[in-house]
Design an enzyme around this catalytic site. Sequence first.
Site, PDB file in Angstrom:
ATOM      1  N   ARG A 172       8.271   4.163  -4.805  1.00 32.71           N
ATOM      2  CA  ARG A 172       8.288   3.164  -3.737  1.00 32.71           C
ATOM      3  C   ARG A 172       7.266   2.064  -3.983  1.00 32.71           C
ATOM      4  NH1 ARG A 172       7.588   5.078   2.374  1.00 32.71           N
ATOM      5  NH2 ARG A 172       5.456   5.430   1.640  1.00 32.71           N
ATOM      6  N   GLU A 222      12.263   2.504  14.171  1.00 27.70           N
ATOM      7  CA  GLU A 222      11.384   3.568  13.691  1.00 27.70           C
ATOM      8  C   GLU A 222      10.147   3.616  14.571  1.00 27.70           C
ATOM      9  OE1 GLU A 222      10.359   2.478   9.661  1.00 27.70           O
ATOM     10  OE2 GLU A 222      10.113   0.387  10.231  1.00 27.70           O
ATOM     11  N   TYR A 228       0.836  -1.202   0.000  1.00 27.57           N
ATOM     12  CA  TYR A 228       0.000   0.000   0.000  1.00 27.57           C
ATOM     13  C   TYR A 228       0.865   1.245   0.000  1.00 27.57           C
ATOM     14  CZ  TYR A 228       0.745   1.175   4.965  1.00 27.57           C
ATOM     15  OH  TYR A 228       1.287   1.544   6.173  1.00 27.57           O
ATOM     16  N   LYS A 281       6.517  -1.996   1.853  1.00 28.18           N
ATOM     17  CA  LYS A 281       5.352  -1.393   2.517  1.00 28.18           C
ATOM     18  C   LYS A 281       4.139  -2.315   2.333  1.00 28.18           C
ATOM     19  CE  LYS A 281       3.195   3.149   3.204  1.00 28.18           C
ATOM     20  NZ  LYS A 281       3.635   3.323   4.603  1.00 28.18           N
ATOM     21  N   ARG A 289      -7.751 -20.811  -1.355  1.00 28.83           N
ATOM     22  CA  ARG A 289      -6.637 -20.504  -0.478  1.00 28.83           C
ATOM     23  C   ARG A 289      -5.478 -21.461  -0.725  1.00 28.83           C
ATOM     24  NH1 ARG A 289      -4.203 -21.520   4.486  1.00 28.83           N
ATOM     25  NH2 ARG A 289      -3.814 -19.696   5.812  1.00 28.83           N
TER      26      ARG A 289
END
Length: 286
Positions: free
Chosen positions: A52, A182, A33, A150, A101
Amino acid sequence: MSRIVYVNGDWLPEAEAKVSVFDRGFLMADGVYEVTSVLGGKLIDFEGHCVRLDRSLSELEMTNPHSAEEWLAIFREIVARNGIEDGMVYLQVTRGNPGDRDFAYPAADLPPTVVLFTQSKPGLADSPAAKTGWKVISVEDIRWGRRDIKTVQLLYPSMAKMAAKKAGVDDAWLVEDGFVTEGTSNNAYIVKGNKIITRALSSDILHGITRAAVLRFAAEAQMEVEERNFTIAEAQAADEAFITSASAFVMPVVEIDGQALSDGKVGRVASRMREIYLDEMRKAAL
């Protein structure tokens, strides 16, 4: 008024937007995301977020479904459809719906799932917290080893954020092997004199888009930047601290684990970097 969201090429009222129960983003957190801020109806640092996004998708062996120009058109349309003056655009791209799945990746030609939605945040750049600063606690960093991607897997950052909330503070700084990595959703910095200190880029932390811009502006302002590890104790002894993120921009930190930094007030460097960042980003907004 209901938001209009984007799902796989369709513009839908949020109540009608649906994703399959077999989507790998839901079952496996197999997706990435980006969050792009909007100020004055324009996108902030959009190019950086696109770069990114492409990197994150590549690291997960996923194909970017759109060019930067196509993404820009989609982002501008969702901002316009929702009348966003100040706020955020959230984009999520997952590996898609293989129909059942399975741990193994599906065929490479499976269409990804692409979702965008907005959040309206009037006065986003005028947060009162920027005048008073954040208080943070430290928690152990037990996330997986590829924090530079991310991904939509945000369970532990959510747990850390809740730990901060229960402690009555604003956020948590994550600590691994004695050093700060962070914040829960931001990059962390301390200031000693005229020097800004922040952890170097690696797979240990997210390669923040706001981080890159702030460090560039700091260098242009003749400030020294040192990229290295630092401890909570060093941070508590610093002159100042702050965080950066796409939604908080540059946010001062005035207390760490119950100990005030310096005089406990927002510092000169953090305030100046926030001012510079917002000024420059508004000029370059798309």
